[in-house]
Write a protein that holds these residues in place. Structure first.
Motif, PDB file in Angstrom:
ATOM      1  N   GLU A  30       1.598   8.634   2.725  1.00 43.72           N
ATOM      2  CA  GLU A  30       0.211   8.738   3.153  1.00 43.72           C
ATOM      3  C   GLU A  30      -0.508   7.536   2.560  1.00 43.72           C
ATOM      4  O   GLU A  30      -0.757   7.483   1.363  1.00 43.72           O
ATOM      5  N   PRO A  31      -0.873   6.566   3.370  1.00 39.80           N
ATOM      6  CA  PRO A  31      -1.321   5.272   2.864  1.00 39.80           C
ATOM      7  C   PRO A  31      -2.384   5.273   1.776  1.00 39.80           C
ATOM      8  O   PRO A  31      -2.115   4.800   0.704  1.00 39.80           O
ATOM      9  N   PRO A  32      -3.592   5.829   1.954  1.00 43.11           N
ATOM     10  CA  PRO A  32      -4.592   5.639   0.897  1.00 43.11           C
ATOM     11  C   PRO A  32      -4.191   6.250  -0.446  1.00 43.11           C
ATOM     12  O   PRO A  32      -4.248   5.599  -1.470  1.00 43.11           O
ATOM     13  N   GLU A  33      -3.739   7.508  -0.446  1.00 42.06           N
ATOM     14  CA  GLU A  33      -3.376   8.140  -1.707  1.00 42.06           C
ATOM     15  C   GLU A  33      -2.143   7.490  -2.319  1.00 42.06           C
ATOM     16  O   GLU A  33      -2.064   7.304  -3.525  1.00 42.06           O
ATOM     17  N   THR A  34      -1.179   7.155  -1.490  1.00 42.13           N
ATOM     18  CA  THR A  34       0.048   6.563  -2.001  1.00 42.13           C
ATOM     19  C   THR A  34      -0.233   5.216  -2.642  1.00 42.13           C
ATOM     20  O   THR A  34       0.289   4.912  -3.697  1.00 42.13           O
ATOM     21  N   PHE A  35      -1.072   4.408  -2.025  1.00 42.61           N
ATOM     22  CA  PHE A  35      -1.372   3.106  -2.620  1.00 42.61           C
ATOM     23  C   PHE A  35      -2.036   3.286  -3.977  1.00 42.61           C
ATOM     24  O   PHE A  35      -1.691   2.594  -4.932  1.00 42.61           O
ATOM     25  N   GLN A  36      -2.954   4.206  -4.071  1.00 45.93           N
ATOM     26  CA  GLN A  36      -3.623   4.471  -5.348  1.00 45.93           C
ATOM     27  C   GLN A  36      -2.596   4.878  -6.405  1.00 45.93           C
ATOM     28  O   GLN A  36      -2.635   4.394  -7.530  1.00 45.93           O
ATOM     29  N   ASP A  37      -1.674   5.765  -6.038  1.00 50.31           N
ATOM     30  CA  ASP A  37      -0.651   6.206  -6.977  1.00 50.31           C
ATOM     31  C   ASP A  37       0.234   5.046  -7.415  1.00 50.31           C
ATOM     32  O   ASP A  37       0.573   4.912  -8.590  1.00 50.31           O
ATOM     33  N   VAL A  42       2.094   1.155 -11.442  1.00 53.21           N
ATOM     34  CA  VAL A  42       2.438  -0.216 -11.842  1.00 53.21           C
ATOM     35  C   VAL A  42       1.549  -0.653 -13.003  1.00 53.21           C
ATOM     36  O   VAL A  42       2.018  -1.298 -13.942  1.00 53.21           O
ATOM     37  N   GLY A  43       0.286  -0.293 -12.974  1.00 52.36           N
ATOM     38  CA  GLY A  43      -0.602  -0.617 -14.096  1.00 52.36           C
ATOM     39  C   GLY A  43      -0.120   0.018 -15.393  1.00 52.36           C
ATOM     40  O   GLY A  43      -0.111  -0.622 -16.450  1.00 52.36           O
ATOM     41  N   GLN A  44       0.317   1.273 -15.324  1.00 54.58           N
ATOM     42  CA  GLN A  44       0.838   1.954 -16.510  1.00 54.58           C
ATOM     43  C   GLN A  44       2.126   1.302 -16.990  1.00 54.58           C
ATOM     44  O   GLN A  44       2.335   1.129 -18.193  1.00 54.58           O
ATOM     45  N   LEU A  45       2.987   0.933 -16.054  1.00 57.00           N
ATOM     46  CA  LEU A  45       4.231   0.242 -16.413  1.00 57.00           C
ATOM     47  C   LEU A  45       3.928  -1.058 -17.159  1.00 57.00           C
ATOM     48  O   LEU A  45       4.500  -1.332 -18.219  1.00 57.00           O
ATOM     49  N   LEU A  46       3.016  -1.856 -16.627  1.00 54.14           N
ATOM     50  CA  LEU A  46       2.671  -3.129 -17.267  1.00 54.14           C
ATOM     51  C   LEU A  46       2.069  -2.895 -18.655  1.00 54.14           C
ATOM     52  O   LEU A  46       2.436  -3.561 -19.623  1.00 54.14           O
ATOM     53  N   CYS A  75       4.630 -10.130  -7.549  1.00 50.71           N
ATOM     54  CA  CYS A  75       3.750 -11.178  -7.023  1.00 50.71           C
ATOM     55  C   CYS A  75       4.055 -11.442  -5.558  1.00 50.71           C
ATOM     56  O   CYS A  75       3.153 -11.685  -4.754  1.00 50.71           O
ATOM     57  N   ALA A  76       5.301 -11.378  -5.187  1.00 53.92           N
ATOM     58  CA  ALA A  76       5.694 -11.652  -3.808  1.00 53.92           C
ATOM     59  C   ALA A  76       5.465 -10.466  -2.877  1.00 53.92           C
ATOM     60  O   ALA A  76       5.065 -10.653  -1.730  1.00 53.92           O
ATOM     61  N   PHE A  77       5.703  -9.240  -3.347  1.00 50.33           N
ATOM     62  CA  PHE A  77       5.735  -8.117  -2.422  1.00 50.33           C
ATOM     63  C   PHE A  77       4.780  -6.971  -2.717  1.00 50.33           C
ATOM     64  O   PHE A  77       4.595  -6.108  -1.875  1.00 50.33           O
ATOM     65  N   PHE A  78       4.218  -6.875  -3.891  1.00 49.71           N
ATOM     66  CA  PHE A  78       3.390  -5.719  -4.226  1.00 49.71           C
ATOM     67  C   PHE A  78       2.045  -5.821  -3.531  1.00 49.71           C
ATOM     68  O   PHE A  78       1.431  -6.880  -3.570  1.00 49.71           O
ATOM     69  N   PRO A  79       1.523  -4.811  -2.936  1.00 52.48           N
ATOM     70  CA  PRO A  79       2.046  -3.477  -2.732  1.00 52.48           C
ATOM     71  C   PRO A  79       2.610  -3.288  -1.332  1.00 52.48           C
ATOM     72  O   PRO A  79       2.528  -2.219  -0.768  1.00 52.48           O
ATOM     73  N   SER A  80       3.145  -4.339  -0.744  1.00 55.08           N
ATOM     74  CA  SER A  80       3.575  -4.292   0.653  1.00 55.08           C
ATOM     75  C   SER A  80       4.926  -3.631   0.829  1.00 55.08           C
ATOM     76  O   SER A  80       5.918  -4.134   0.327  1.00 55.08           O
ATOM     77  N   GLU A  88      -1.625  -3.381   5.242  1.00 52.27           N
ATOM     78  CA  GLU A  88      -2.963  -3.885   5.539  1.00 52.27           C
ATOM     79  C   GLU A  88      -3.947  -2.746   5.767  1.00 52.27           C
ATOM     80  O   GLU A  88      -5.068  -2.799   5.297  1.00 52.27           O
ATOM     81  N   SER A  89      -3.528  -1.706   6.475  1.00 55.35           N
ATOM     82  CA  SER A  89      -4.459  -0.619   6.745  1.00 55.35           C
ATOM     83  C   SER A  89      -4.730   0.205   5.491  1.00 55.35           C
ATOM     84  O   SER A  89      -5.824   0.672   5.280  1.00 55.35           O
ATOM     85  N   ALA A  90      -3.713   0.365   4.654  1.00 52.66           N
ATOM     86  CA  ALA A  90      -3.862   1.237   3.482  1.00 52.66           C
ATOM     87  C   ALA A  90      -4.577   0.548   2.336  1.00 52.66           C
ATOM     88  O   ALA A  90      -5.403   1.133   1.673  1.00 52.66           O
ATOM     89  N   SER A  91      -4.224  -0.693   2.101  1.00 47.35           N
ATOM     90  CA  SER A  91      -4.710  -1.308   0.877  1.00 47.35           C
ATOM     91  C   SER A  91      -5.716  -2.407   1.125  1.00 47.35           C
ATOM     92  O   SER A  91      -6.554  -2.672   0.282  1.00 47.35           O
ATOM     93  N   GLY A  92      -5.641  -3.079   2.256  1.00 46.79           N
ATOM     94  CA  GLY A  92      -6.596  -4.132   2.582  1.00 46.79           C
ATOM     95  C   GLY A  92      -6.732  -5.151   1.476  1.00 46.79           C
ATOM     96  O   GLY A  92      -5.752  -5.637   0.928  1.00 46.79           O
ATOM     97  N   ASN A  93      -7.966  -5.457   1.120  1.00 48.42           N
ATOM     98  CA  ASN A  93      -8.226  -6.464   0.089  1.00 48.42           C
ATOM     99  C   ASN A  93      -7.752  -6.023  -1.279  1.00 48.42           C
ATOM    100  O   ASN A  93      -7.403  -6.857  -2.104  1.00 48.42           O
ATOM    101  N   VAL A  94      -7.766  -4.720  -1.534  1.00 48.40           N
ATOM    102  CA  VAL A  94      -7.326  -4.233  -2.840  1.00 48.40           C
ATOM    103  C   VAL A  94      -5.867  -4.606  -3.073  1.00 48.40           C
ATOM    104  O   VAL A  94      -5.494  -5.058  -4.141  1.00 48.40           O
ATOM    105  N   GLY A  95      -5.027  -4.445  -2.052  1.00 47.28           N
ATOM    106  CA  GLY A  95      -3.620  -4.821  -2.167  1.00 47.28           C
ATOM    107  C   GLY A  95      -3.456  -6.301  -2.446  1.00 47.28           C
ATOM    108  O   GLY A  95      -2.673  -6.701  -3.293  1.00 47.28           O
ATOM    109  N   ARG A  96      -4.230  -7.108  -1.739  1.00 45.69           N
ATOM    110  CA  ARG A  96      -4.169  -8.550  -1.964  1.00 45.69           C
ATOM    111  C   ARG A  96      -4.665  -8.889  -3.382  1.00 45.69           C
ATOM    112  O   ARG A  96      -4.074  -9.710  -4.071  1.00 45.69           O
TER     113      ARG A  96
END
Length: 161
Positions: A30-37, A42-46, A75-80, A88-96
């Motif tokens: 589910e794009p919006p919730e999944t991207f947030q998760d 990844v933030g917690q991992l870092l 850097c190359a693929f996250f969060p794609s 693009e639909s789920a994360s838009g600018n946030v993903g970039r």
């Protein structure tokens, strides 16, 4: 223990075949919730790498180089995922923004590593018969507070991840 050779042979066969998620797998997300998760994970991992991980060989050690390769991958693929329309639909600018911020972290850690990695001395028990003595060893760690002050994950302050 008897089935170990069979299990090892099975694992060898399994790992010969590369696994990639199919497009039929992606609609289950589910794009919006999944991207947030994913972003939070990844933030917690870092943060955990910055806070708890040691790098015995310093900047030239295998552990640090593996971390840099992980950052290269993110850097190359996250969060794609494989399907760019989902990304693009789920994360838009946030993903970039997340991807670009990880690229910036990689640049900071490779260019200014002396500012972000510190050497600390630790004492480890060394057994000698009935008595224990201590031996000093050095290990390299990342200065997590300095990194998190200098760099923002997904262009956000760390407290809002």
């Amino acid at each position: 223990a008897k089935d170990m050779p069979e299990r090892q042979e099975f694992m060898k066969k399994q790992w010969r075949k590369p696994w990639f998620p199919s497009k039929t797998f992606l609609p289950m997300l589910e794009p919006p919730e999944t991207f947030q998760d994913i972003r939070v994970a990844v933030g917690q991992l870092l943060h955990n790498v910055f806070t708890f991980h040691t790098f015995p060989g310093g900047r030239n050690g295998e552990e640090f180089q593996a971390f840099i390769r992980l950052l290269d991958l993110l850097c190359a693929f996250f969060p794609s995922p494989l399907d760019e329309t989902w990304s693009e639909s789920a994360s838009g600018n946030v993903g970039r923004d997340c991807r670009l911020s990880i690229c910036e972290l990689r640049r900071l850690l490779t260019t200014y590593i002396d500012e972000f990695m510190i050497q600390q001395v630790v004492f480890q028990p060394k057994s000698q018969g009935h008595h224990s003595s201590w031996t000093a060893a050095s290990e390299w760690v990342l200065d997590w507070a300095r990194i998190e002050r200098a760099w923002r994950y997904c262009l956000r302050p760390w407290g809002t991840i």
